[in-house]
Scaffold this active site. Structure first.
Site, mmCIF file in Angstrom:
data_model
loop_
_atom_site.group_PDB
_atom_site.id
_atom_site.type_symbol
_atom_site.label_atom_id
_atom_site.label_comp_id
_atom_site.label_asym_id
_atom_site.label_seq_id
_atom_site.Cartn_x
_atom_site.Cartn_y
_atom_site.Cartn_z
ATOM 1 N N TYR A 141 0.780 -1.206 0.417
ATOM 2 C CA TYR A 141 -0.132 -0.513 -0.163
ATOM 3 C C TYR A 141 0.716 1.645 -0.076
ATOM 4 O O TYR A 141 0.868 2.160 -0.377
ATOM 5 C CB TYR A 141 -1.065 -0.194 1.022
ATOM 6 C CG TYR A 141 -2.448 -0.539 1.051
ATOM 7 C CD1 TYR A 141 -2.713 -1.766 0.588
ATOM 8 C CD2 TYR A 141 -3.274 -0.520 1.235
ATOM 9 C CE1 TYR A 141 -2.926 -3.058 0.156
ATOM 10 C CE2 TYR A 141 -4.650 -0.879 1.524
ATOM 11 C CZ TYR A 141 -4.722 -1.798 0.952
ATOM 12 O OH TYR A 141 -5.827 -2.589 0.434
ATOM 13 N N LYS A 192 3.397 -15.554 2.038
ATOM 14 C CA LYS A 192 3.106 -16.145 1.037
ATOM 15 C C LYS A 192 4.810 -16.611 1.025
ATOM 16 O O LYS A 192 5.559 -15.762 -0.398
ATOM 17 C CB LYS A 192 2.946 -15.375 -0.189
ATOM 18 C CG LYS A 192 2.530 -15.893 -2.150
ATOM 19 C CD LYS A 192 1.073 -16.645 -2.205
ATOM 20 C CE LYS A 192 1.820 -17.325 -3.228
ATOM 21 N NZ LYS A 192 1.106 -18.815 -2.909
ATOM 22 N N ASP A 224 -3.081 -18.175 0.370
ATOM 23 C CA ASP A 224 -3.947 -18.574 -0.557
ATOM 24 C C ASP A 224 -4.599 -19.808 0.104
ATOM 25 O O ASP A 224 -6.073 -19.922 -0.078
ATOM 26 C CB ASP A 224 -3.658 -19.486 -2.132
ATOM 27 C CG ASP A 224 -2.294 -19.976 -2.083
ATOM 28 O OD1 ASP A 224 -1.711 -20.006 -0.524
ATOM 29 O OD2 ASP A 224 -1.842 -21.086 -2.989
ATOM 30 N N ASP A 248 -6.286 -6.474 3.824
ATOM 31 C CA ASP A 248 -7.203 -6.875 3.881
ATOM 32 C C ASP A 248 -8.567 -7.242 2.607
ATOM 33 O O ASP A 248 -9.819 -7.061 2.926
ATOM 34 C CB ASP A 248 -6.692 -5.329 2.409
ATOM 35 C CG ASP A 248 -7.786 -4.176 1.457
ATOM 36 O OD1 ASP A 248 -9.260 -3.891 2.533
ATOM 37 O OD2 ASP A 248 -8.046 -4.745 0.100
ATOM 38 N N ASP A 252 -12.215 -9.261 4.479
ATOM 39 C CA ASP A 252 -13.306 -9.288 3.827
ATOM 40 C C ASP A 252 -14.204 -10.434 3.708
ATOM 41 O O ASP A 252 -15.126 -10.635 4.301
ATOM 42 C CB ASP A 252 -13.112 -8.891 2.228
ATOM 43 C CG ASP A 252 -13.661 -7.440 2.108
ATOM 44 O OD1 ASP A 252 -13.807 -6.209 3.445
ATOM 45 O OD2 ASP A 252 -14.350 -6.525 0.726
HETATM 46 C C1 IPM Z 1 -10.596 -1.151 3.997
HETATM 47 C C2 IPM Z 1 -10.474 -0.824 2.920
HETATM 48 C C3 IPM Z 1 -9.577 0.074 2.427
HETATM 49 C C4 IPM Z 1 -8.038 -0.831 2.199
HETATM 50 C C5 IPM Z 1 -9.450 1.328 1.135
HETATM 51 C C6 IPM Z 1 -11.234 1.704 1.170
HETATM 52 C C7 IPM Z 1 -8.829 2.154 0.642
HETATM 53 O O1 IPM Z 1 -10.709 -1.982 1.579
HETATM 54 O O2 IPM Z 1 -9.989 -1.088 5.275
HETATM 55 O O3 IPM Z 1 -10.089 -2.199 3.652
HETATM 56 O O4 IPM Z 1 -7.787 -1.452 1.240
HETATM 57 O O5 IPM Z 1 -7.615 -0.154 3.258
HETATM 58 MG MG MG Z 2 -11.240 -3.372 2.873
#
Ligand code: IPM
Ligand code: MG
Length: 362
Positions: A141, A192, A224, A248, A252
């Site tokens: 990032y 990884k 993975d 990240d 999710d």
């Molecule tokens: C998160 C989001 C952010 C990230 C984006 C919006 C920049 O997806 O906080 O997980 O990738 O960190």
């Molecule tokens: Mg995110």
């Protein structure tokens, strides 16, 4: 002692959910005799529109002075066409970097009442309680060089750099071991290391650290495989620690397992436990301002704020108990009303009211 809490409502449903979290925090402050001074500033798309940048100087000054920051969400379709460097999301990355918020805690907890909302069979997720510890200010990032440029042969090339030094890995690793020690004592480091040198170093440092934490059982998984295991048998995990990009993605996945991303809080901390607290969900522009958003993730983020930055564990516990109680009484916003729910759904403000009412019993 006055606690300075900076509110950054941001875009989309951000202001809707922040308003409710502020009400809850104020009530909890009354109950526990805390003196919280709220301030408010711009971030994200609205800051771009009004100040020309997603993390304006005025916001930066307030954020640096605050004890904790509570953020709603950033982004929306009207800013999607902007170049990468000027998008609302850059505001988020900027505040993370500016306050050195390297430690991102993303709990994925399944409230028993919501088991049917999970994408997995309830027996796979019942009682799920995972903590993802994501490194937040390094890795791909932020690594340099980065950018899109035209090469000598006239072909455009996009470039990012994944890098971590040992000290960055060690500081996030330590916090992850500490977190595991306070929970079930199991830490899985995700990398990884079969391909990427940066994560070979990651694995080595985690392995070194483990001798300081004999009470924590350390394991390693390639990313993975970790993604696969999360959807195959998520309850095998207690704490996961990983770098910025993998964290990240995995967070999710973990969020989806709990059935509603509208329920999940997060904390991003620096080494002094100053923190930025935000729901894991996004700005949901399609339902903004319509009293439809679920404020619970932001309210639970406010609980984390009390715990980690204000060091008010009892206040944090009370907010969390109130949210659990609201769910067990059958209160639902639209996003968590799926399955066999037959009652009337609550709007954003009514859900805030329900939590405040439950606080007095929790
Ligand atoms: C998160 C989001 C952010 C990230 C984006 C919006 C920049 O997806 O906080 O997980 O990738 O960190
Ligand atoms: Mg995110």
């Amino acid at each position: 002692m006055t606690h300075r809490v900076l509110l950054l409502p941001g875009d989309g449903i951000g202001p809707d959910v922040i308003e409710q979290a502020k009400r809850v925090l104020s009530r909890v402050a009354d109950i526990h005799g805390l003196d919280i001074a709220f301030e408010e500033a711009l971030i994200g798309g609205k800051a771009i529109d009004l100040e020309g940048q997603p993390y304006p100087e005025s916001t930066r000054a307030l954020a640096r002075a605050a004890d904790a920051v509570l953020l709603g969400a950033v982004g929306g379709p009207q800013w999607d066409g902007l170049p990468a460097g000027d998008r609302p999301e850059r505001g988020l990355l900027a505040i993370r970097a500016d306050l050195d918020l390297f430690c991102n805690l993303r709990p994925a907890i399944l409230f028993p009442e919501l088991a049917s909302a999970s994408s997995l069979h309830s027996h796979l997720v019942a009682g799920l309680d995972i903590l993802i510890v994501r490194e937040l200010t390094g890795g791909i990032y932020f690594g340099e060089p980065r950018g899109i440029h035209v090469r000598e042969d006239g072909i455009r090339e996009g470039l990012n750099t994944d890098r971590y030094d040992e000290s960055e890995i060690r500081r996030i690793g330590k916090l992850a071991f500490e977190a595991a020690r306070k929970r079930d004592g199991r830490l899985c480091s995700v990398d990884k290391a079969n391909v990427l040198e940066v994560t070979m170093l990651w694995r080595e440092v985690m392995q070194d650290l483990s001798s300081d934490y004999p009470d924590v059982e350390l394991s390693h998984l390639y990313v993975d495989n970790a993604a696969m295991q999360l959807v195959r048998e998520p309850k095998q995990f207690d704490v996961l620690v990983t770098g910025n990009l993998f964290g990240d993605i995995l967070s999710d996945i973990a969020a989806m397992l709990t059935g509603s991303i509208g329920m999940l809080p997060s904390a991003s901390l620096n080494s002094q436990s100053k923190g930025l607290y935000e729901p894991v969900h996004g700005s949901a522009p399609d339902i903004a301002g319509q009293d439809l958003a679920n404020p619970l993730a932001t309210i639970l983020s406010a609980a984390m704020l009390c715990r980690y930055s204000l060091r008010q564990g009892a206040a944090a516990d009370q907010i969390e108990r109130a949210v659990a109680s609201v769910l067990s009484h059958g209160h639902r916003t639209g996003d968590i009303a799926g399955g066999n729910f037959t009652g009337a759904t609550l709007g954003t403000a009514a859900m805030g009211d329900a939590v405040i009412a439950a606080l007095d019993e929790a």
